[in-house]
Every structure is written in structure tokens, then in C-alpha cells.
Design a protein around this motif. Structure first.
Motif, PDB file in Angstrom:
ATOM      1  N   VAL A  23      -0.076  14.520   5.375  1.00  0.00           N
ATOM      2  CA  VAL A  23      -1.518  14.240   5.662  1.00  0.00           C
ATOM      3  C   VAL A  23      -2.120  15.159   4.803  1.00  0.00           C
ATOM      4  CG1 VAL A  23      -3.319  14.705   7.573  1.00  0.00           C
ATOM      5  CG2 VAL A  23      -1.085  13.339   8.186  1.00  0.00           C
ATOM      6  N   ALA A  24      -2.003  16.272   4.581  1.00  0.00           N
ATOM      7  CA  ALA A  24      -2.825  17.241   3.876  1.00  0.00           C
ATOM      8  C   ALA A  24      -2.782  16.837   2.434  1.00  0.00           C
ATOM      9  CB  ALA A  24      -2.356  18.966   3.638  1.00  0.00           C
ATOM     10  N   ALA A  25      -1.684  16.091   1.619  1.00  0.00           N
ATOM     11  CA  ALA A  25      -1.609  15.735   0.451  1.00  0.00           C
ATOM     12  C   ALA A  25      -2.409  14.410   0.355  1.00  0.00           C
ATOM     13  CB  ALA A  25      -0.063  15.480   0.173  1.00  0.00           C
ATOM     14  N   CYS A  26      -2.484  13.717   1.497  1.00  0.00           N
ATOM     15  CA  CYS A  26      -3.393  12.396   1.259  1.00  0.00           C
ATOM     16  C   CYS A  26      -4.741  12.928   1.330  1.00  0.00           C
ATOM     17  CB  CYS A  26      -2.945  11.515   2.793  1.00  0.00           C
ATOM     18  SG  CYS A  26      -1.515  10.569   2.485  1.00  0.00           S
ATOM     19  N   ARG A  27      -5.190  14.012   2.040  1.00  0.00           N
ATOM     20  CA  ARG A  27      -6.506  14.195   1.959  1.00  0.00           C
ATOM     21  C   ARG A  27      -6.855  14.750   0.480  1.00  0.00           C
ATOM     22  NH1 ARG A  27      -8.824  13.467   6.315  1.00  0.00           N
ATOM     23  NH2 ARG A  27      -7.769  13.618   8.377  1.00  0.00           N
ATOM     24  N   ALA A  28      -5.947  15.459  -0.130  1.00  0.00           N
ATOM     25  CA  ALA A  28      -5.933  16.013  -1.536  1.00  0.00           C
ATOM     26  C   ALA A  28      -6.116  14.845  -2.390  1.00  0.00           C
ATOM     27  CB  ALA A  28      -4.707  16.885  -1.866  1.00  0.00           C
ATOM     28  N   ILE A  29      -5.305  13.668  -2.141  1.00  0.00           N
ATOM     29  CA  ILE A  29      -5.546  12.547  -2.937  1.00  0.00           C
ATOM     30  C   ILE A  29      -6.972  12.016  -2.779  1.00  0.00           C
ATOM     31  CG2 ILE A  29      -4.818  10.124  -3.330  1.00  0.00           C
ATOM     32  CD1 ILE A  29      -1.998  11.019  -2.463  1.00  0.00           C
ATOM     33  N   VAL A  30      -7.511  11.823  -1.781  1.00  0.00           N
ATOM     34  CA  VAL A  30      -8.962  11.296  -1.371  1.00  0.00           C
ATOM     35  C   VAL A  30     -10.078  12.247  -2.090  1.00  0.00           C
ATOM     36  CG1 VAL A  30     -10.831  10.987   0.396  1.00  0.00           C
ATOM     37  CG2 VAL A  30      -8.073  10.004   0.774  1.00  0.00           C
ATOM     38  N   ASP A  31      -9.533  13.848  -1.959  1.00  0.00           N
ATOM     39  CA  ASP A  31     -10.592  14.732  -2.488  1.00  0.00           C
ATOM     40  C   ASP A  31     -10.655  14.414  -4.008  1.00  0.00           C
ATOM     41  OD1 ASP A  31     -12.340  17.172  -2.690  1.00  0.00           O
ATOM     42  OD2 ASP A  31     -10.635  17.875  -3.577  1.00  0.00           O
ATOM     43  N   GLY A  70     -14.351  -0.836  -0.989  1.00  0.00           N
ATOM     44  CA  GLY A  70     -14.414   0.320  -1.582  1.00  0.00           C
ATOM     45  C   GLY A  70     -14.124   1.787  -0.772  1.00  0.00           C
ATOM     46  N   GLU A  71     -13.585   1.491   0.367  1.00  0.00           N
ATOM     47  CA  GLU A  71     -13.244   2.495   1.114  1.00  0.00           C
ATOM     48  C   GLU A  71     -11.705   2.798   0.923  1.00  0.00           C
ATOM     49  OE1 GLU A  71     -14.829   2.927   5.464  1.00  0.00           O
ATOM     50  OE2 GLU A  71     -15.217   0.743   4.890  1.00  0.00           O
ATOM     51  N   LEU A  72     -11.272   3.963   1.281  1.00  0.00           N
ATOM     52  CA  LEU A  72      -9.816   4.488   0.965  1.00  0.00           C
ATOM     53  C   LEU A  72      -9.379   4.553   2.479  1.00  0.00           C
ATOM     54  CD1 LEU A  72     -10.093   7.214  -1.429  1.00  0.00           C
ATOM     55  CD2 LEU A  72      -9.485   5.091  -1.938  1.00  0.00           C
ATOM     56  N   ALA A  73      -8.133   4.051   2.493  1.00  0.00           N
ATOM     57  CA  ALA A  73      -7.691   4.104   4.073  1.00  0.00           C
ATOM     58  C   ALA A  73      -6.395   5.266   4.058  1.00  0.00           C
ATOM     59  CB  ALA A  73      -7.329   2.612   4.619  1.00  0.00           C
ATOM     60  N   HIS A 103       4.818   8.953   8.642  1.00  0.00           N
ATOM     61  CA  HIS A 103       4.434   9.231   7.304  1.00  0.00           C
ATOM     62  C   HIS A 103       3.086   8.923   6.917  1.00  0.00           C
ATOM     63  CE1 HIS A 103       4.837  10.299   3.286  1.00  0.00           C
ATOM     64  NE2 HIS A 103       4.879   9.262   2.743  1.00  0.00           N
ATOM     65  N   ALA A 104       2.335   9.730   6.282  1.00  0.00           N
ATOM     66  CA  ALA A 104       0.974   9.072   5.880  1.00  0.00           C
ATOM     67  C   ALA A 104       0.980   8.798   4.437  1.00  0.00           C
ATOM     68  CB  ALA A 104      -0.122  10.250   6.114  1.00  0.00           C
ATOM     69  N   VAL A 105       0.125   7.811   3.920  1.00  0.00           N
ATOM     70  CA  VAL A 105      -0.169   7.117   2.774  1.00  0.00           C
ATOM     71  C   VAL A 105      -1.465   7.032   2.480  1.00  0.00           C
ATOM     72  CG1 VAL A 105       2.332   6.420   2.294  1.00  0.00           C
ATOM     73  CG2 VAL A 105       0.546   5.025   2.811  1.00  0.00           C
ATOM     74  N   VAL A 106      -1.983   6.602   1.313  1.00  0.00           N
ATOM     75  CA  VAL A 106      -3.236   6.179   0.992  1.00  0.00           C
ATOM     76  C   VAL A 106      -3.241   4.722   0.507  1.00  0.00           C
ATOM     77  CG1 VAL A 106      -5.433   6.780  -0.153  1.00  0.00           C
ATOM     78  CG2 VAL A 106      -3.814   8.853   0.690  1.00  0.00           C
ATOM     79  N   ILE A 107      -4.006   3.793   0.979  1.00  0.00           N
ATOM     80  CA  ILE A 107      -4.348   2.584   0.360  1.00  0.00           C
ATOM     81  C   ILE A 107      -5.311   2.699  -0.339  1.00  0.00           C
ATOM     82  CG2 ILE A 107      -4.850   0.218   0.808  1.00  0.00           C
ATOM     83  CD1 ILE A 107      -3.106   0.390   3.360  1.00  0.00           C
ATOM     84  N   PHE A 115      -1.060  -4.325  -0.913  1.00  0.00           N
ATOM     85  CA  PHE A 115      -1.801  -3.105  -0.695  1.00  0.00           C
ATOM     86  C   PHE A 115      -1.543  -2.361  -1.965  1.00  0.00           C
ATOM     87  CE2 PHE A 115      -1.820  -4.420   3.615  1.00  0.00           C
ATOM     88  CZ  PHE A 115      -3.086  -4.669   4.033  1.00  0.00           C
ATOM     89  N   VAL A 116      -2.316  -1.608  -2.598  1.00  0.00           N
ATOM     90  CA  VAL A 116      -2.235  -0.748  -3.725  1.00  0.00           C
ATOM     91  C   VAL A 116      -2.130   0.714  -3.023  1.00  0.00           C
ATOM     92  CG1 VAL A 116      -2.557   0.185  -5.864  1.00  0.00           C
ATOM     93  CG2 VAL A 116      -3.127  -2.161  -5.393  1.00  0.00           C
ATOM     94  N   VAL A 117      -0.839   1.367  -2.967  1.00  0.00           N
ATOM     95  CA  VAL A 117      -0.798   2.486  -2.250  1.00  0.00           C
ATOM     96  C   VAL A 117      -0.431   3.809  -3.221  1.00  0.00           C
ATOM     97  CG1 VAL A 117       1.040   3.584  -0.642  1.00  0.00           C
ATOM     98  CG2 VAL A 117       0.312   1.213  -0.584  1.00  0.00           C
TER      99      VAL A 117
END
Length: 151
Positions: A23-31, A70-73, A103-107, A115-117
């Protein structure tokens, strides 16, 4: 996805620091996607958002529509089911196989029925990858946190 789009997405990708810091890494990806440093932070909040009913096609339609706008998920998936999809794609993680938990991932995008992940469990060289809607349905818990284009 175009070659340029793939390179751009790889710049956003972050490999999680530990086997359990997805989850922390997904938030870093979003950042990183929003122009930040993209550093994994211990103080990032737990996943918030909504729990959608995965038995309803409308839940997948909502996910698709919001990402297309345009949102990330950030989504949670069932570890063993997601690992099966990863094996099909010949993905290997420095942490071994995913365990029995979530497990968490970012779309980051939707292309046709895919879906592009970005998945922080697997190295950048494998990113991003596409998962069909049907395959995604085998692993998704319904949990999703949408993050707008502005962050």
C-alpha cells in the motif's frame, strides 16, 4: 500501450521496500505520477475508499469509467489469485510468491478490455502490464481508492 507510454509508466513505478509494504509503495507510485518524489513513506495512511460488489458488472464499469476519466485506482487483490496471473506473465519478485493475504496494485489506464497495472511487488522491467477484465475479476476484492488526476 505505446512505447513512450510504457517508459513514462515505468518512471512512476516503485518496487516496494518489503514484502508487506504494497500500500505504501502504491501511494509512492501515485505520488510519482503526480510529480512528487515517489518515496515510500511509513506514515502513508492505510487504503481508504470504497468496497464495490465484484459480482456486479456495474462495479467493473465504474472502475473502468473513472480510470478512463484520468483517475488512478489503488485496488486490493487476493494474493494467490494475483500470483497465478503473475506466473502466467512470467513475473518474478525479489520477495518470492505472494502469500495468502491481500495485495495492492495501481490501475493507471484502461485499453479496450484490459486494465493497465503497476504492481510494486514486481520489478520495473515488467511494468506496466495488462490484465483482462475477466482475469482481473478472479483476483479483485472490490476494494478501491480512486485518486484524481490532481492527486
Amino acid at each position: 500501450m505505446t512505447a513512450d507510454g510504457r517508459k513514462l509508466a515505468q518512471r512512476w513505478h516503485r518496487l516496494q521496500r518489503t514484502g508487506g509494504s504494497c500500500v505504501a509503495a502504491c501511494r509512492a507510485i501515485v505520488d510519482a505520477r503526480h510529480g512528487g518524489e515517489g518515496e515510500e513513506q511509513d506514515q502513508y495512511p492505510a487504503l481508504r475508499g470504497e468496497l464495490l460488489d465484484t459480482s456486479l458488472p456495474e462495479s467493473f464499469d465504474l472502475l473502468t469509467a473513472r480510470v478512463k476519466l484520468g483517475e488512478l485506482a489503488i485496488v486490493t487483490v487476493v494474493g494467490p489469485n494475483w500470483m497465478d496471473l503473475a506466473r502466467d506473465r512470467k513475473l518474478h519478485s525479489p520477495f518470492g510468491d505472494l502469500g495468502d493475504g491481500l495485495h495492492a496494485v495501481v490501475i493507471i489506464a484502461v485499453i479496450d478490455i484490459f486494465f493497465v497495472v503497476l504492481d510494486p511487488y514486481f520489478p520495473t522491467k515488467h511494468q506496466p502490464f495488462e490484465v483482462s477484465r475477466d482475469d482481473f475479476a478472479t483476483a479483485w476484492t472490490g476494494q478501491v481508492e480512486f485518486v484524481g488526476p490532481e492527486g
